[in-house]
Enzyme design. Structure first.
Site, short mmCIF file in Angstrom:
data_model
loop_
_atom_site.label_atom_id
_atom_site.label_comp_id
_atom_site.label_asym_id
_atom_site.label_seq_id
_atom_site.Cartn_x
_atom_site.Cartn_y
_atom_site.Cartn_z
N GLY A 64 0.62 -1.19 -0.12
CA GLY A 64 0.07 0.05 -0.03
C GLY A 64 0.86 1.25 -0.11
O GLY A 64 2.00 1.33 -0.51
N SER A 65 0.24 2.27 0.59
CA SER A 65 0.61 3.85 0.43
C SER A 65 2.08 4.15 0.79
O SER A 65 2.43 3.30 1.87
CB SER A 65 -0.28 4.45 1.61
OG SER A 65 0.27 5.59 1.49
N SER A 66 2.69 4.99 0.35
CA SER A 66 3.96 5.46 0.70
C SER A 66 3.95 6.20 1.99
O SER A 66 4.97 6.32 2.32
CB SER A 66 4.47 6.31 -0.64
OG SER A 66 3.72 7.40 -0.47
N SER A 67 2.78 6.58 2.36
CA SER A 67 2.72 7.02 3.74
C SER A 67 3.35 6.19 4.82
O SER A 67 3.45 6.41 5.89
CB SER A 67 1.37 7.53 4.09
OG SER A 67 0.87 8.45 3.15
N ALA A 68 3.41 4.84 4.53
CA ALA A 68 4.07 3.79 5.49
C ALA A 68 5.52 4.38 5.83
O ALA A 68 5.77 4.00 7.15
CB ALA A 68 4.03 2.50 4.77
#
Lengths: 143, 437
Positions: A64-68
């Site tokens: 998923g998201s690059s906000s990880a």
């Protein structure tokens, strides 16, 4: 007791010792990990409720998201991060979070990649040591 | 997408020392351009090695997503860079922040959160980035040319830049985006390289009614379908009409990048790297060929709503940010269907659009009709909506995807006209002809 030694690919280097926490499925840290508590909070994930803090975290891959990367950085800041992260495929988002944490807080979980067949030999609860050169020593008391 | 599979594992050393740096890269790494650039280059070279790059290449522009507040560590990171004298080396635009700086009263969060979110926006502005605060920089005068290397973050901006403009970027995100802007460099991997831009799966649209292929509402649904199908692969579409508009491609891309990790699509006869099918596939055969049916799209349409048609509390338009052309379509609909007093009607756009609305005489009527115009931010990344839960209706595939998880609303997806007429009656209005045979 048996011991195994593997040579991992080092994405972000460092040393660590800890008990293995093995996730059966990929996890997105964004929406999947609470950086205040270190708890896995994705209710649909089979490891929901487990705490990653101080463990050698094995997960097949991120998701998923690059906000990880932000979540991993925040977990390092709050002292809830895993001791090390080992995946079975290269995950740039986790590596980035650790690389930025190393810059910001002078500490970061090493992030390593093992071949899938090596990865599969480390089990929940094994004592795992990560060396600076990417050597992974795994001790298992039951086999 | 950032080519983990291209990484060549070296069984002798595992140290990945394939990366060759230029003299200028080395100088940045040695701190000759200041501590901020040095830190940026250290992170960038670490990541270049993770991705197995052999060299870095020059970029011509950057678009930064890191200005959206996620926590104190991101703020500390940005402020560390500012303290180290950070100034971007290439023209760089900023994505949305958490605050509408022109209308701060829209923010419904705590003053403490507002203060930190604004500080983060200020830090990125202080590094010399253009403060346009939009997820559609490509409609705010940031238009990289065909074939140029760029480092963009924000999934819809990435897919638009790659597909519609033919510029070249990988899927970048927080932290690495600003490291590239400060150094002007990116790892030479993935979609920066021509051979990795080849189409992989082929989708045939010719069997769908031509009438449907002209409708705006067709595009987010098609995009959402494609993203779920291909995940991170590169889809190629045939059967899009040559007169397909930029806003339609924008909606397609944003939805595809929400349901999948799509960074690039080709539409034969429409997008610049696909004048022909052979160009799109670089002369090779597709890995799979999939005829798209009306049943596929109806199924996808159903997935975009989380609740049955009924009462509507909020209408949210503008993800990606609404363009002037989209306002032109909205104005006559609103004039004939005034908004129900209990419905909150929000349109997110970029701040450069406001003077254009003013010039066309649309700004005052929009305000008089109780339309809340939000700039610099958007309803799924910041506490903007006044209703606490309920049903949010939108014509955006991206809002439909993120609103339930991010802000806890049930979602109804529909066309622009369906949204406006639903706003007028306070409950979902449907155009039964849209998805008929």
């Amino acid at each position: 007791m048996s011991a195994y030694t593997f040579q991992a690919q080092v994405l972000v280097g460092g040393t660590a010792v800890g008990q293995a926490l093995v996730l059966p499925e990929p996890l997105s840290l964004w929406g999947g990990l609470n950086p205040e508590t270190g708890e896995i909070i994705d209710r649909r994930h089979p490891s929901a409720g487990q705490v990653v803090t101080g463990r050698v975290l094995l997960l097949p891959a991120g998701r998923g998201s690059s906000s990880a990367s932000s979540i991993l950085l925040e977990a390092v800041r709050q002292g809830t991060a895993p001791a090390a992260i080992i995946t079975a495929e290269v995950d740039g988002i986790l590596a980035l979070g650790a690389a930025v944490a190393r810059e910001m807080y002078d500490r970061a979980p090493p992030v390593l990649v093992l071949l899938p067949e090596e990865y599969a030999q480390i089990h929940e609860g094994d004592q795992v040591q990560v060396m600076a050169d990417g050597l992974v020593v795994c001790q298992n008391n039951e086999r | 997408m950032l080519v983990a599979d291209q990484y060549a594992r070296n069984s002798e050393t595992f140290t990945m020392n394939f990366l060759q740096l230029s003299a200028q890269d080395e100088a940045m790494l040695a701190g000759e351009k200041g501590t901020a650039v040095q830190m940026a280059m250290r992170i960038l070279t670490t990541m270049a090695q993770v991705y197995g790059a052999e060299r870095l290449l020059d970029i011509e522009s950057a678009h930064i997503d890191g200005c959206l507040y996620h926590g104190d560590s991101g703020l500390a990171f940005a402020e560390r860079l500012v303290a180290g004298g950070a100034q971007v080396r290439v023209p760089t635009t900023l994505n949305v922040g958490a605050i509408d700086l022109l209308h701060p009263e829209h923010f419904q969060g705590t003053p403490q959160l507002a203060e930190r979110a604004a500080r983060l926006m200020q830090a990125y502005q202080g590094m010399g980035c253009w403060p346009i605060w939009t997820c559609a920089p490509y409609q705010a005068r940031h238009r990289p040319a065909l074939g140029t290397h760029i480092a963009w973050a924000e999934s819809n901006a990435i897919i638009f830049a790659n597909s519609v403009l033919g510029a070249r970027t990988n899927r970048y995100g927080d932290f690495i985006d600003i490291c590239m802007a400060l150094t002007g460099r990116a790892p030479a991997v993935g979609l920066h390289l021509a051979e990795n831009r080849r189409g992989q799966w082929l989708f045939l649209l010719e069997a769908l009614p031509e009438r449907l292929r002209r409708e705006d509402v067709f595009f987010p649904v098609l995009g959402y379908f494609l993203g779920a199908q291909v995940q991170a692969k590169i889809p190629v579409i045939t059967g899009l009409l040559p007169e397909t508009t930029e806003d339609q491609l924008k909606a397609l891309g944003a939805a595809a990048a929400s349901s999948g990790a799509v960074a690039l699509f080709h539409a034969v006869g429409v997008t610049p790297e696909a004048p022909t099918l052979a160009d799109a596939f670089q002369g090779q055969p597709p890995e799979r060929t999939i005829p798209v049916t009306l049943a596929d799209l109806r199924q996808t349409l159903a997935k975009l709503s989380t609740v049955a048609d009924g009462r509507v509390h909020v209408i949210a338009l503008g993800s990606p940010h609404f363009s002037v052309d989209e306002f032109a379509a909205l104005m006559p609909l609103l004039a004939s269907h005034p908004i129900h007093p209990e419905v909150e009607f929000i349109v997110c756009t970029n701040r450069l659009v406001l003077p254009m609305l003013q010039k066309r005489g649309w700004l005052a009527p929009l305000q008089a009709m109780n339309v809340r115009l939000v700039v610099d931010t958007c309803v799924v990344v910041a506490p903007i909506v006044r209703h606490r839960g309920g049903v949010l209706m939108t014509n955006s595939g991206k809002f439909a995807h993120y609103a339930p998880g991010n802000i806890g609303f049930d979602v109804v997806f529909g066309s622009l006209e369906e949204c406006v007429r639903s706003a007028a009656q306070g409950s979902v209005w449907r155009d039964a002809t849209l998805w008929s045979d």
